[in-house]
Motif scaffolding. Structure first.
Motif, PDB file in Angstrom:
ATOM      1  N   LEU A  97      62.674  44.975  75.389  1.00 55.72           N
ATOM      2  CA  LEU A  97      62.683  44.204  76.633  1.00 55.72           C
ATOM      3  C   LEU A  97      62.894  45.117  77.841  1.00 55.72           C
ATOM      4  N   LEU A  98      63.851  46.032  77.743  1.00 54.00           N
ATOM      5  CA  LEU A  98      64.122  46.928  78.868  1.00 54.00           C
ATOM      6  C   LEU A  98      62.939  47.854  79.141  1.00 54.00           C
ATOM      7  N   VAL A  99      62.360  48.409  78.079  1.00 54.14           N
ATOM      8  CA  VAL A  99      61.206  49.301  78.258  1.00 54.14           C
ATOM      9  C   VAL A  99      60.010  48.533  78.798  1.00 54.14           C
ATOM     10  N   TYR A 100      59.763  47.368  78.243  1.00 54.56           N
ATOM     11  CA  TYR A 100      58.626  46.527  78.625  1.00 54.56           C
ATOM     12  C   TYR A 100      58.743  46.081  80.072  1.00 54.56           C
ATOM     13  N   ALA A 101      59.906  45.537  80.447  1.00 54.97           N
ATOM     14  CA  ALA A 101      60.101  45.085  81.823  1.00 54.97           C
ATOM     15  C   ALA A 101      60.048  46.259  82.792  1.00 54.97           C
ATOM     16  N   GLY A 102      60.653  47.387  82.406  1.00 55.73           N
ATOM     17  CA  GLY A 102      60.615  48.560  83.268  1.00 55.73           C
ATOM     18  C   GLY A 102      59.198  49.064  83.498  1.00 55.73           C
ATOM     19  N   ALA A 103      58.377  49.051  82.443  1.00 58.25           N
ATOM     20  CA  ALA A 103      56.985  49.496  82.582  1.00 58.25           C
ATOM     21  C   ALA A 103      56.205  48.581  83.520  1.00 58.25           C
ATOM     22  N   ILE A 104      56.426  47.283  83.409  1.00 57.35           N
ATOM     23  CA  ILE A 104      55.699  46.331  84.260  1.00 57.35           C
ATOM     24  C   ILE A 104      56.108  46.499  85.718  1.00 57.35           C
ATOM     25  N   VAL A 105      57.416  46.614  85.969  1.00 54.25           N
ATOM     26  CA  VAL A 105      57.890  46.791  87.346  1.00 54.25           C
ATOM     27  C   VAL A 105      57.365  48.100  87.930  1.00 54.25           C
ATOM     28  N   TRP A 106      57.392  49.161  87.135  1.00 53.37           N
ATOM     29  CA  TRP A 106      56.941  50.469  87.623  1.00 53.37           C
ATOM     30  C   TRP A 106      55.451  50.451  87.942  1.00 53.37           C
ATOM     31  N   VAL A 107      54.632  49.903  87.051  1.00 53.80           N
ATOM     32  CA  VAL A 107      53.191  49.844  87.286  1.00 53.80           C
ATOM     33  C   VAL A 107      52.888  48.976  88.508  1.00 53.80           C
ATOM     34  N   SER A 108      53.589  47.859  88.646  1.00 50.70           N
ATOM     35  CA  SER A 108      53.369  46.992  89.808  1.00 50.70           C
ATOM     36  C   SER A 108      53.752  47.705  91.101  1.00 50.70           C
ATOM     37  N   TYR A 109      54.807  48.516  91.042  1.00 54.88           N
ATOM     38  CA  TYR A 109      55.269  49.220  92.241  1.00 54.88           C
ATOM     39  C   TYR A 109      54.273  50.298  92.673  1.00 54.88           C
ATOM     40  N   ILE A 110      53.837  51.126  91.713  1.00 53.94           N
ATOM     41  CA  ILE A 110      52.949  52.221  92.102  1.00 53.94           C
ATOM     42  C   ILE A 110      51.546  51.729  92.449  1.00 53.94           C
ATOM     43  N   SER A 111      51.159  50.564  91.918  1.00 51.57           N
ATOM     44  CA  SER A 111      49.835  50.022  92.209  1.00 51.57           C
ATOM     45  C   SER A 111      49.842  49.126  93.431  1.00 51.57           C
ATOM     46  N   GLY A 112      51.036  48.734  93.870  1.00 56.94           N
ATOM     47  CA  GLY A 112      51.128  47.847  95.019  1.00 56.94           C
ATOM     48  C   GLY A 112      50.651  46.439  94.729  1.00 56.94           C
ATOM     49  N   ASP A 113      50.583  46.085  93.454  1.00 56.93           N
ATOM     50  CA  ASP A 113      50.102  44.762  93.049  1.00 56.93           C
ATOM     51  C   ASP A 113      51.227  44.030  92.317  1.00 56.93           C
ATOM     52  N   PRO A 114      51.847  43.017  92.963  1.00 59.59           N
ATOM     53  CA  PRO A 114      52.966  42.315  92.339  1.00 59.59           C
ATOM     54  C   PRO A 114      52.551  41.254  91.327  1.00 59.59           C
ATOM     55  N   ASP A 115      51.253  41.109  91.098  1.00 58.86           N
ATOM     56  CA  ASP A 115      50.784  40.018  90.246  1.00 58.86           C
ATOM     57  C   ASP A 115      51.334  40.118  88.829  1.00 58.86           C
ATOM     58  N   ASP A 116      51.362  41.323  88.255  1.00 60.12           N
ATOM     59  CA  ASP A 116      51.832  41.482  86.885  1.00 60.12           C
ATOM     60  C   ASP A 116      53.307  41.104  86.743  1.00 60.12           C
ATOM     61  N   VAL A 117      54.110  41.380  87.780  1.00 57.48           N
ATOM     62  CA  VAL A 117      55.527  41.043  87.724  1.00 57.48           C
ATOM     63  C   VAL A 117      55.709  39.544  87.548  1.00 57.48           C
ATOM     64  N   ASN A 118      54.885  38.757  88.239  1.00 59.76           N
ATOM     65  CA  ASN A 118      54.964  37.306  88.107  1.00 59.76           C
ATOM     66  C   ASN A 118      54.274  36.814  86.839  1.00 59.76           C
ATOM     67  N   GLN A 119      53.117  37.407  86.518  1.00 58.88           N
ATOM     68  CA  GLN A 119      52.347  36.967  85.359  1.00 58.88           C
ATOM     69  C   GLN A 119      53.114  37.151  84.058  1.00 58.88           C
ATOM     70  N   PHE A 120      53.892  38.234  83.963  1.00 56.14           N
ATOM     71  CA  PHE A 120      54.618  38.526  82.723  1.00 56.14           C
ATOM     72  C   PHE A 120      56.090  38.111  82.795  1.00 56.14           C
ATOM     73  N   ASN A 121      56.447  37.333  83.809  1.00 54.84           N
ATOM     74  CA  ASN A 121      57.790  36.761  83.941  1.00 54.84           C
ATOM     75  C   ASN A 121      58.883  37.824  83.983  1.00 54.84           C
ATOM     76  N   VAL A 122      58.654  38.889  84.773  1.00 52.61           N
ATOM     77  CA  VAL A 122      59.698  39.897  84.954  1.00 52.61           C
ATOM     78  C   VAL A 122      60.137  39.985  86.408  1.00 52.61           C
ATOM     79  N   ALA A 123      59.669  39.055  87.262  1.00 54.17           N
ATOM     80  CA  ALA A 123      60.078  39.061  88.663  1.00 54.17           C
ATOM     81  C   ALA A 123      61.589  38.894  88.776  1.00 54.17           C
ATOM     82  N   VAL A 124      62.163  38.026  87.940  1.00 52.80           N
ATOM     83  CA  VAL A 124      63.606  37.814  87.972  1.00 52.80           C
ATOM     84  C   VAL A 124      64.344  39.080  87.561  1.00 52.80           C
TER      85      VAL A 124
END
Length: 374
Positions: A97-124
């Motif tokens: 969970l920590l690795v998965y959520a961290g990867a999603i947040v990191w990719v969303s940050y460097i890409s400037g696209d917040p869609d994955d954070v919401n799509q994969f329920n890691v915004a919280v």
């Protein structure tokens, strides 16, 4: 499949490893959005999918392993072994969970696209990490695609008292499991989960498939084995698979009549609809008739990678969950091009297989030295 706890010491049933590896591969492909290779998995052609196979085999394996310990060393020793395995699964889930959520947040940050954070329920998790972590520790918060291990944890925890009864009254255990399944579906019982409301895999209903696997693994199905392997039952199962195939294809590419439940409805999966059980049992009967434990097909080199992934199921599964998001990110970066989908899917399967072989090599005991010692 048929077996007993006594068979556990007589040799490894490679079919278990084969189907566990198949489930791992299918879960990786199914968890990767816009992956063309996911059309090869069974979920597109029937009611059940890799999750049903995973849960059934988990119950089957639990009976083979832990009931043997119960018979040899007693209930306390067996319960301790199950508890240790539950803790291992819990630790693995939190790590993933920590690795998965961290990867999603990191990719969303460097890409400037917040869609994955919401799509994969890691915004919280990004907005309130401590609160999310507290819920994660209680298994009440799970990002998308991280529902399987919590279900396994809950089911294996229920097996601690369940195996005591299973070892004494296997048919009564299965009957009680069926009663809980029916009551849960009727009264809407489920465990709470933040944001989603309830668990995506309702453990009160999915326990039926787990204990069905344990009942078979214990050997309680041996008396009806000749019936299950009969030509009549085999062709009935083939007919069920043909009917469910037609319904699934109609749901995918056409319009279903109102009186036929859509097999791809999320509620159909959350509460383990009876049609999923029927489809899975039909698949199991056909597979058991076509692939015997001594089948030469199990020694085909083409199946060796899948069997290897089944033998190291937990690390391969955990790695595959993280890989599924990485593959998704690559596919999005490649604008969903077909060649990118193929490359990401095949590379993911190859990496999972590499992890399986690496784990097998690392866990091998060192060779014995024969000779005089100083």
């Amino acid at each position: 499949m048929s077996g007993s706890t006594a068979n556990a010491s007589c040799g490894r049933d490679l079919r278990l490893d084969l189907f566990r590896g198949l489930a791992n591969w299918a879960i990786f492909l199914d968890h990767t959005p816009h992956e063309i290779l996911s059309w090869l998995t069974v979920r597109n052609y029937g009611f059940s999918d890799a999750a049903d196979l995973f849960v059934f085999i988990s119950g089957y394996t639990a009976a083979l392993v832990f009931l043997r310990i119960l018979r040899e060393k007693g209930y306390v020793a067996a319960a301790a072994k199950v508890s240790k395995r539950v803790f291992q699964l819990y630790a693995a889930h939190l790590t993933v969970l920590l690795v998965y959520a961290g990867a999603i947040v990191w990719v969303s940050y460097i890409s400037g696209d917040p869609d994955d954070v919401n799509q994969f329920n890691v915004a919280v998790f990004a907005d309130a990490p401590f609160s999310a972590l507290a819920h994660a520790l209680l298994l009440t918060y799970k990002p998308v695609n991280l529902d399987v291990l919590p279900l396994y944890i809950a089911l294996l925890g229920a097996f601690i008292p369940g195996m005591w009864l299973l070892a004494r009254k296997p048919s009564l255990t299965l009957a009680l499991s069926m009663c809980l399944y029916l009551a849960s579906r009727h009264f809407g019982w489920n465990l709470p989960c933040v944001h989603a409301g309830v668990w995506f895999f309702n453990p009160f209903t999915w326990q039926l498939l787990f204990f069905l696997g344990a009942w078979v693994g214990f050997g309680a199905a041996i008396p009806i084995g000749p019936i299950l392997r009969s030509d009549v039952v085999f062709w009935i199962a083939v007919g069920v698979l043909g009917l469910t195939l037609a319904i699934a294809l109609q749901a995918q590419f056409g319009v279903l009549p109102a009186w036929i439940p859509n097999p791809f409805d999320p509620a159909h999966k959350t509460n383990l609809a009876p049609s999923r059980i029927i489809h899975f049992v039909a698949l199991a009967i056909v597979a058991n008739n076509l692939l015997r434990p001594d089948s030469p097909a199990l020694r085909w080199r083409a199946l060796a990678p899948m069997i290897a992934c089944g033998k190291r199921s937990l690390p391969v599964f955990c790695f595959g969950v993280v890989l599924s998001f990485c593959a998704h990110a690559l596919i999005e970066l490649g604008s969903n091009a077909l060649w990118v989908q193929l490359t990401a899917g095949l590379a993911g399967l190859a990496l999972m297989t590499t992890v399986a072989y690496a784990m097998a090599g690392r866990l091998k005991p060192p060779p014995m030295r024969i000779g005089r010692t100083a």
